[in-house]
Design an enzyme around this catalytic site. Sequence first.
Site, PDB file in Angstrom:
ATOM      1  N   TYR A   1      26.216  37.424  34.055  1.00 26.43           N
ATOM      2  CA  TYR A   1      26.592  38.140  35.135  1.00 26.43           C
ATOM      3  C   TYR A   1      27.636  38.990  33.988  1.00 26.43           C
ATOM      4  CZ  TYR A   1      30.019  38.712  38.319  1.00 26.43           C
ATOM      5  OH  TYR A   1      31.175  39.254  38.887  1.00 26.43           O
TER       6      TYR A   1
ATOM      7  N   LYS B   1      28.723  43.152  33.860  1.00 24.98           N
ATOM      8  CA  LYS B   1      29.703  44.252  34.858  1.00 24.98           C
ATOM      9  C   LYS B   1      30.481  44.672  34.206  1.00 24.98           C
ATOM     10  CE  LYS B   1      31.225  43.183  38.545  1.00 24.98           C
ATOM     11  NZ  LYS B   1      31.077  44.009  39.225  1.00 24.98           N
TER      12      LYS B   1
ATOM     13  N   THR C   1      35.306  42.474  36.791  1.00 20.54           N
ATOM     14  CA  THR C   1      36.445  40.954  36.901  1.00 20.54           C
ATOM     15  C   THR C   1      37.110  41.079  35.877  1.00 20.54           C
ATOM     16  OG1 THR C   1      35.212  38.698  36.709  1.00 20.54           O
ATOM     17  CG2 THR C   1      33.661  40.281  35.943  1.00 20.54           C
ATOM     18  N   ASP C   2      37.545  39.762  35.727  1.00 23.96           N
ATOM     19  CA  ASP C   2      37.760  38.692  34.328  1.00 23.96           C
ATOM     20  C   ASP C   2      37.669  38.568  33.419  1.00 23.96           C
ATOM     21  OD1 ASP C   2      37.365  36.487  35.974  1.00 23.96           O
ATOM     22  OD2 ASP C   2      39.663  36.074  35.660  1.00 23.96           O
ATOM     23  N   GLU C   3      35.917  38.364  33.940  1.00 24.66           N
ATOM     24  CA  GLU C   3      35.153  37.468  32.952  1.00 24.66           C
ATOM     25  C   GLU C   3      34.570  38.146  32.038  1.00 24.66           C
ATOM     26  OE1 GLU C   3      32.557  34.553  34.943  1.00 24.66           O
ATOM     27  OE2 GLU C   3      33.778  34.644  36.421  1.00 24.66           O
TER      28      GLU C   3
END
Length: 320
Positions: free
Chosen positions: A153, A157, A128-130
């Site tokens: 979260y 990741k 993810t970009d997060e």
Amino acid sequence: MRSLRSILLTGGAGFIGSTLARELLKRTEVEQVLILDSLTYAGNRDNLVGPDRDPRLQFIEGSILDLNLVTNLLRAHRCSGIMNLAAESHVDRSIENPRDFISTNIGGTSTLLEAARSVDVPLLQCSTDEVYGPISFPRYADESQKLRPSSPYSASKASADLIAQAMHTTYGQDIIIARCTNNYGPRQHPEKLIPRLIYHALRDQPLPIYGSGQQIRDWLHVEDCAKGLIATFEKGIPNRVYHLGAKFERTNLGIARTILKQLHKPESLIEQVADRPGHDARYALDPRLALVELDWRARIPFRSGFEQVVRELSQTLRPT
Ligand code: NAD
């Protein structure tokens, strides 16, 4: 090119995984799509209605944490690779209780990597970009951007990505990582932003928006994302990270207003609520490497794609 002949697709009963299953089945060289999903609250067998009529698709209920199960499946079905979409994926839940995120996203990915290594098959990790944390305007993160995850979260990741890369460095394992921006599309769980806003709008209930609503996300149609994941698996250079983003940036408030306009509801339904802790102001990925090395770019324009998705989700979420 890596072979798509027989793919173990984890998390295939979820939002992106069920779209990826559909995209894989469009490819004639695919002989088998083996879905492994533990059907958490986020997984739904109905997401596979349609593709499940294809004899090439097989569903196995089970966890990516089960090393014996995963290894036996890879062996018995002579899989040519793993695409890992299984995850705990909702940031709000990770803030309430990080434990399952650490177990599934870190422990589960590690287990899959161990199984992949034992039978020598490649693994695509869907990330993810997060993992980068907030990116300030007007910059776009490239793949060398430092990881600065803000939530349990995104930290889980980022950890999984690092473990996958360490397996390449240590054992020469064939792994590739795709970091995707926010997806929109059919079959998304109603707890996520877009379906949640539609659900409330259809009932004339207040649409909860965190804080100022000025947080910016890059919205990618889930079909574009699924095609990008396949391109990454097939053509990605081992141990490389690819950004799957559309550069369709919108504020959360802007998303709420667009939905209300399409559903002919008043903007007065928007209700600003206390902000989420550690809420990142902006995610923004530079997807150029994916264009150059994978020949992939997002093709579905946000305007028409989003309109269509609001129509589709409104059908499934309308009051009965
Ligand atoms: P989702 O929550 O809709 O689906 C996750 C699926 O994984 C569910 O079917 C669930 O049952 C399954 N699962 C959970 N734990 C499992 C386990 N231990 N074993 C087997 N299956 C398990 O998630 P999604 O939105 O489809 O996201 C898929 C992947 O894409 C995740 O890795 C997520 O981090 C990543 N991602 C999602 C987005 C997005 O906008 N949705 C953006 C970037 C990255």
